[in-house]
Write a protein that holds these residues in place. Structure first.
Motif, PDB file in Angstrom:
ATOM      1  N   ALA A 105       0.828  -1.210   0.000  1.00 35.27           N
ATOM      2  CA  ALA A 105       0.000   0.000   0.000  1.00 35.27           C
ATOM      3  C   ALA A 105       0.857   1.253   0.000  1.00 35.27           C
ATOM      4  CB  ALA A 105      -0.937  -0.004   1.200  1.00 35.27           C
ATOM      5  N   VAL A 106       1.930   1.250   0.778  1.00 31.25           N
ATOM      6  CA  VAL A 106       2.825   2.402   0.832  1.00 31.25           C
ATOM      7  C   VAL A 106       3.400   2.675  -0.554  1.00 31.25           C
ATOM      8  CG1 VAL A 106       5.085   3.156   1.695  1.00 31.25           C
ATOM      9  CG2 VAL A 106       3.382   2.218   3.282  1.00 31.25           C
ATOM     10  N   ASN A 107       3.742   1.633  -1.270  1.00 32.08           N
ATOM     11  CA  ASN A 107       4.418   1.795  -2.546  1.00 32.08           C
ATOM     12  C   ASN A 107       3.474   1.887  -3.739  1.00 32.08           C
ATOM     13  OD1 ASN A 107       6.507   0.326  -4.794  1.00 32.08           O
ATOM     14  ND2 ASN A 107       7.346   1.899  -3.458  1.00 32.08           N
ATOM     15  N   MET A 108       2.309   1.258  -3.653  1.00 28.43           N
ATOM     16  CA  MET A 108       1.404   1.184  -4.810  1.00 28.43           C
ATOM     17  C   MET A 108       0.014   1.742  -4.552  1.00 28.43           C
ATOM     18  SD  MET A 108       2.108  -2.568  -6.381  1.00 28.43           S
ATOM     19  CE  MET A 108       3.222  -2.622  -7.765  1.00 28.43           C
ATOM     20  N   GLY A 109      -0.300   2.027  -3.311  1.00 34.02           N
ATOM     21  CA  GLY A 109      -1.620   2.509  -2.958  1.00 34.02           C
ATOM     22  C   GLY A 109      -2.439   1.444  -2.264  1.00 34.02           C
TER      23      GLY A 109
END
Length: 179
Positions: free
Chosen positions: A86-90
């Motif tokens: 989530a941090v990197n891709m949403g």
């Protein structure tokens, strides 16, 4: 390991201030983009983003709001993977990966009903994860983790293929985010 450890790991991987010309996110610090910082009330120089605010943003936006804290009560490793993705891709992408993987692993709905891939952790997604975990146990958690990482890796390659400037990041994404 707990959410504080996950946040510490993300901040260590993301590093300090960055303004890479190929990064569509623009200025970032500790992995927090200027847009996210502004949406969370920070209007100062991104180089001076307070670590405490970065930690608060990570906890609220990428752990509590999407419901990964509830996933953690079922399978900590899956919750940790969702958080990092989530941090990197949403959040929507990470949650969609979970829903897609659970659908593909339900043996044609013999184990639990298919989920609507709405990219939101809700009661049905939690119920499906509980059912999957109860049926498959610890080895099943590892298989689900592999499925999530496969989807994530495929998405990184797709991003590099669709936008050549992203090739600058592909090696790091695969080295630091998969496995």
């Amino acid at each position: 390991m707990d959410i504080d450890d996950l946040i510490e790991g993300v901040i260590a991987r993301e590093g300090g201030f960055s303004d890479h010309p190929s990064d569509r996110g623009g200025q970032t610090n500790m992995g927090i983009t200027a847009a996210v910082a502004r949406a969370n009330g920070y209007f100062g120089d991104m180089r001076a983003l307070p670590r405490s605010l970065a930690e608060t943003i990570y906890r609220r936006l990428y752990w509590e709001q999407p419901g990964y804290n509830f996933v953690a009560t079922i399978n900590w490793i899956i919750a940790a993977e969702l958080f990092d993705t989530a941090v990197n891709m949403g959040v929507g992408t990470a949650t969609g990966f979970l829903q897609r993987a659970l659908n593909a692993l339900n043996r044609n709905q013999k184990d639990y009903p298919d989920l609507k891939v709405d990219r939101v952790i809700g009661a049905r997604t939690i119920a499906a994860l509980r059912a999957y975990q109860a049926l498959r146990g610890s080895p099943g958690g590892f298989v689900l983790l592999q499925a999530l990482q496969a989807l994530q890796g495929e998405r990184y390659i797709e991003l590099a293929e669709s936008r050549p400037a992203n090739e600058a990041f592909l090696y790091g994404w695969l080295a630091n985010r998969i496995g």
